[in-house]
Design a protein around this motif. Structure first.
Motif, PDB file in Angstrom:
ATOM      1  N   PHE A 193       0.732  -1.099   0.107  1.00 27.41           N
ATOM      2  CA  PHE A 193      -0.007   0.139   0.159  1.00 27.41           C
ATOM      3  C   PHE A 193       0.797   1.271   0.001  1.00 27.41           C
ATOM      4  O   PHE A 193       0.227   2.287   0.431  1.00 27.41           O
ATOM      5  CB  PHE A 193      -0.877   0.059   1.250  1.00 27.41           C
ATOM      6  N   LEU A 206      -4.305  -2.562  10.400  1.00 28.63           N
ATOM      7  CA  LEU A 206      -4.974  -3.541   9.601  1.00 28.63           C
ATOM      8  C   LEU A 206      -4.286  -4.899   9.716  1.00 28.63           C
ATOM      9  O   LEU A 206      -5.122  -5.720   9.662  1.00 28.63           O
ATOM     10  CB  LEU A 206      -4.369  -2.939   7.799  1.00 28.63           C
ATOM     11  N   TYR A 218      -3.648  -9.627   1.618  1.00 29.31           N
ATOM     12  CA  TYR A 218      -3.449  -7.933   1.629  1.00 29.31           C
ATOM     13  C   TYR A 218      -3.581  -7.587   0.046  1.00 29.31           C
ATOM     14  O   TYR A 218      -4.029  -6.485  -0.260  1.00 29.31           O
ATOM     15  CB  TYR A 218      -2.628  -7.499   2.397  1.00 29.31           C
ATOM     16  N   LEU A 221      -7.065  -7.738  -1.276  1.00 24.43           N
ATOM     17  CA  LEU A 221      -7.698  -6.606  -0.659  1.00 24.43           C
ATOM     18  C   LEU A 221      -7.395  -5.385  -1.605  1.00 24.43           C
ATOM     19  O   LEU A 221      -8.557  -4.705  -1.604  1.00 24.43           O
ATOM     20  CB  LEU A 221      -7.556  -6.469   0.699  1.00 24.43           C
ATOM     21  N   ARG A 222      -6.309  -4.963  -1.769  1.00 26.14           N
ATOM     22  CA  ARG A 222      -5.940  -3.882  -2.499  1.00 26.14           C
ATOM     23  C   ARG A 222      -6.714  -3.996  -3.722  1.00 26.14           C
ATOM     24  O   ARG A 222      -7.295  -2.970  -4.324  1.00 26.14           O
ATOM     25  CB  ARG A 222      -4.507  -3.596  -2.564  1.00 26.14           C
ATOM     26  N   ILE A 225     -10.533  -3.077  -3.811  1.00 25.89           N
ATOM     27  CA  ILE A 225     -10.959  -1.612  -3.435  1.00 25.89           C
ATOM     28  C   ILE A 225     -11.369  -1.015  -5.033  1.00 25.89           C
ATOM     29  O   ILE A 225     -12.051  -0.308  -5.137  1.00 25.89           O
ATOM     30  CB  ILE A 225      -9.646  -0.985  -3.011  1.00 25.89           C
ATOM     31  N   PHE A 261      -8.885   4.633   0.112  1.00 26.01           N
ATOM     32  CA  PHE A 261      -8.076   3.677   0.885  1.00 26.01           C
ATOM     33  C   PHE A 261      -8.170   3.956   2.163  1.00 26.01           C
ATOM     34  O   PHE A 261      -7.136   3.436   2.926  1.00 26.01           O
ATOM     35  CB  PHE A 261      -6.688   3.495   0.317  1.00 26.01           C
ATOM     36  N   LEU A 266     -10.807  -0.333   4.254  1.00 31.89           N
ATOM     37  CA  LEU A 266     -10.046  -1.622   4.028  1.00 31.89           C
ATOM     38  C   LEU A 266     -10.854  -2.658   4.864  1.00 31.89           C
ATOM     39  O   LEU A 266     -10.603  -3.831   4.449  1.00 31.89           O
ATOM     40  CB  LEU A 266      -8.754  -1.138   4.218  1.00 31.89           C
ATOM     41  N   SER A 269     -13.759  -4.263   3.698  1.00 31.06           N
ATOM     42  CA  SER A 269     -13.482  -4.975   2.482  1.00 31.06           C
ATOM     43  C   SER A 269     -12.986  -6.285   2.866  1.00 31.06           C
ATOM     44  O   SER A 269     -13.152  -7.593   2.418  1.00 31.06           O
ATOM     45  CB  SER A 269     -12.960  -4.277   1.336  1.00 31.06           C
TER      46      SER A 269
END
Length: 415
Positions: A193, A206, A218, A221-222, A225, A261, A266, A269
C-alpha cells in the motif's frame, strides 16, 4: 512500488547462494535451498525481490513441468536447464541460479490419490544426483567430460514432507521455513500500500485486524478496492459494449481515479473476503459428494454362502462356529489395529505390467474409518480385481502420510 524484502529472508538466500559460489576447503555445501511454508506467504515473490537486489539471473522451472506423458522428459528438462544456467554463469560472468517453483506439487505424494509415476521417481533421482555431483551433469545420450559450473538450486513448496526423504536430507538440501512474523507482515503490507497514502500506524492496525491472514490476502484486498469503480465503468459502457471498449479500442484504456483507501473501508472489504473464505471452509460440499459416491460404490459384493462348521465339543454336544467374512484373521486384525490408532484405510490395485513401475490405482474407496466398511470394501475389491495385486493402505489423516502398505492379494503363482 517500494516492495519490502524481509531481512532474514534476504540473509538466508544471500548466504546460501554466495556459499555455493565459494570454494571453501573441507566444507561440503548443500546445493539445494528448500523454502517452504504456508500458502500465500510470498515465498516466490520474496525470492524475486532478493534476486533483483543482488543482480542474479534466474532460470525458472514450474512444478507443473515435472510431469509428462513421455517418461523421462521432466528429468531431462531439469538437466538441460541446469546446464544452460551453468553456461550463463560462464558467459555473463555473474551469479545465476536455477529455481523450481512448487516442487512438492510436481514431485510430492500427498495422499493415496496421488500416483507415484516414473517421472516422479526420475525427478527425485535427478535432483539427488545433481546435488551429489553438481559439476558433472550429463544429458541422456551424450557425455561431456569437462566439468561445468556449480549452480545453486532454489526450490519452493508448501509441504516438503511429501517429497522423497533422501532428497531433502541435510547434505543435499538446506531447509528454510518461511513464516513471516508481525514485523515482516507490517513491512510487506506497507510496501503493497506504499502508493496509497496509508500511514504506518494504519498499516499496523490493518495487520492486527487480520492477524491470521497470509500476505496474498492484502494484495487481494488492495485489488478489491478498485471493484466499485470498475463496476461503475461497466454500467456506463453496458455489458454488451464492454468487450469492444476494453479490447482493441481506439479510445485507449480507461483511466480510474485513486479509490478510497481509508482504514475503515479496507477493514470492511477485508471482512467480506474473510467471510468468503469461511464459506469455502464450512461448505464441505466435496465431503457430501464423496459420501454419496461412497454410498453407491461401497455396496458390499454378495458373499458366498458359508456353511457353519460343526465340531464336536468335549461334552459330546456339537459346537457351531459362524464365519462372517472370508478374509483371513490376520487381515481382519490388521484392519482393526490401523483403525484403533485413529488412522484411515484405503485399498489399491494394479495389474502385473503396472506393478513393475509401482503405478497403483485406488479401488474407489476413500478414507474408510469403520471396520465393517473396510471389510466390505476389501471383499468387493478382491472380487472385482481377482487377477491383480491388491494392497491395504493405512493413512494418518493428521500428518497426511501413509503409515502402512501391505499386499493382500497377488496374481496366481506370484510370491
Amino acid at each position: 512500488m517500494a516492495y519490502y524484502i524481509a531481512p532474514r529472508f534476504l540473509d538466508k538466500l544471500a548466504v546460501h547462494i554466495t556459499k555455493n559460489f565459494l570454494n571453501i576447503p573441507g566444507i561440503r555445501v548443500p546445493l539445494i535451498l528448500g523454502i517452504h511454508g504456508r500458502k500465500g506467504e510470498g515465498k516466490t515473490f520474496q525470492c524475486e525481490l532478493a534476486f533483483e537486489k543482488m543482480g542474479i539471473e534466474v532460470t525458472l522451472i514450474s512444478g507443473g513441468e515435472l510431469e509428462s506423458p513421455d517418461a523421462g522428459d521432466p528429468a531431462r528438462l531439469i538437466r538441460l536447464r541446469y546446464r544452460e544456467t551453468a553456461e550463463l554463469i560462464k558467459v555473463r560472468g555473474k551469479m545465476c541460479v536455477l529455481m523450481i517453483n512448487d516442487l512438492d506439487a510436481g514431485a510430492g505424494r500427498f495422499d493415496e490419490g496421488t500416483q507415484y509415476t516414473v517421472n516422479t521417481q526420475l525427478v527425485n533421482a535427478t535432483l539427488m544426483n545433481i546435488a551429489d555431483n553438481p559439476t558433472d551433469v550429463q544429458l541422456p545420450g551424450s557425455y561431456d567430460s569437462n566439468p561445468i559450473r556449480r549452480v545453486p538450486i532454489i526450490v519452493t513448496g508448501n509441504d516438503f514432507s511429501t517429497l522423497y526423504a533422501p532428497l531433502i536430507r541435510d547434505g543435499r538440501m538446506e531447509k528454510f521455513y518461511w513464516d513471516p512474523n508481525r514485523d515482516d507482515k507490517v513491512g510487506i503490507v506497507g510496501g503493497i500500500f506504499a502508493e496509497d497514502g496509508i500511514s504506518p500506524r494504519e498499516i499496523e492496525q490493518l495487520v492486527d485486524t487480520f492477524p491470521n491472514q497470509s500476505i496474498d490476502f492484502y494484495s487481494a484486498l488492495r485489488s478489491r478496492i478498485y471493484d466499485e469503480q470498475i463496476r461503475q465503468f461497466i454500467h456506463q459502457v453496458g455489458y454488451e459494449g464492454i468487450s469492444s471498449r476494453v479490447v482493441n479500442s481506439l479510445e485507449g484504456p480507461p483511466a480510474f481515479k485513486k479509490p478510497n483507501f481509508n482504514l475503515s473501508h479496507l477493514i470492511e472489504s477485508g471482512k467480506f473476503i474473510v467471510g468468503e473464505q469461511q464459506r469455502v471452509e464450512t461448505s464441505q460440499l466435496v465431503d457430501e459428494y464423496n459420501r454419496l459416491n461412497r454410498g453407491r460404490s461401497y455396496q458390499p459384493a454378495p458373499l458366498p454362502e458359508v456353511t457353519p462348521k460343526i465340531q464336536p465339543s468335549t461334552n459330546g454336544s456339537p459346537t457351531h462356529h459362524s464365519v462372517s467374512s472370508h478374509l483371513s484373521l490376520e487381515t481382519q486384525e490388521q484392519i482393526r489395529q490401523i483403525l484403533s490408532q485413529g488412522h484411515q484405510i484405503n485399498f489399491e490395485h494394479v495389474d502385473e505390467r503396472r506393478f513393475r513401475i509401482g503405478s497403483w490405482q485406488s479401488c474407489g474407496t476413500i478414507h474408510i474409518d469403520a471396520e465393517s466398511d473396510a471389510i466390505s470394501a476389501l471383499e468387493a475389491c478382491l472380487a472385482e480385481y481377482s487377477g491383480e495385486y491388491v494392497r491395504l493402505v493405512g493413512i494418518d489423516p493428521k500428518a497426511k502420510r501413509r503409515v502402512v502398505e501391505t499386499i493382500i492379494q497377488r496374481p496366481n503363482g506370484k510370491n
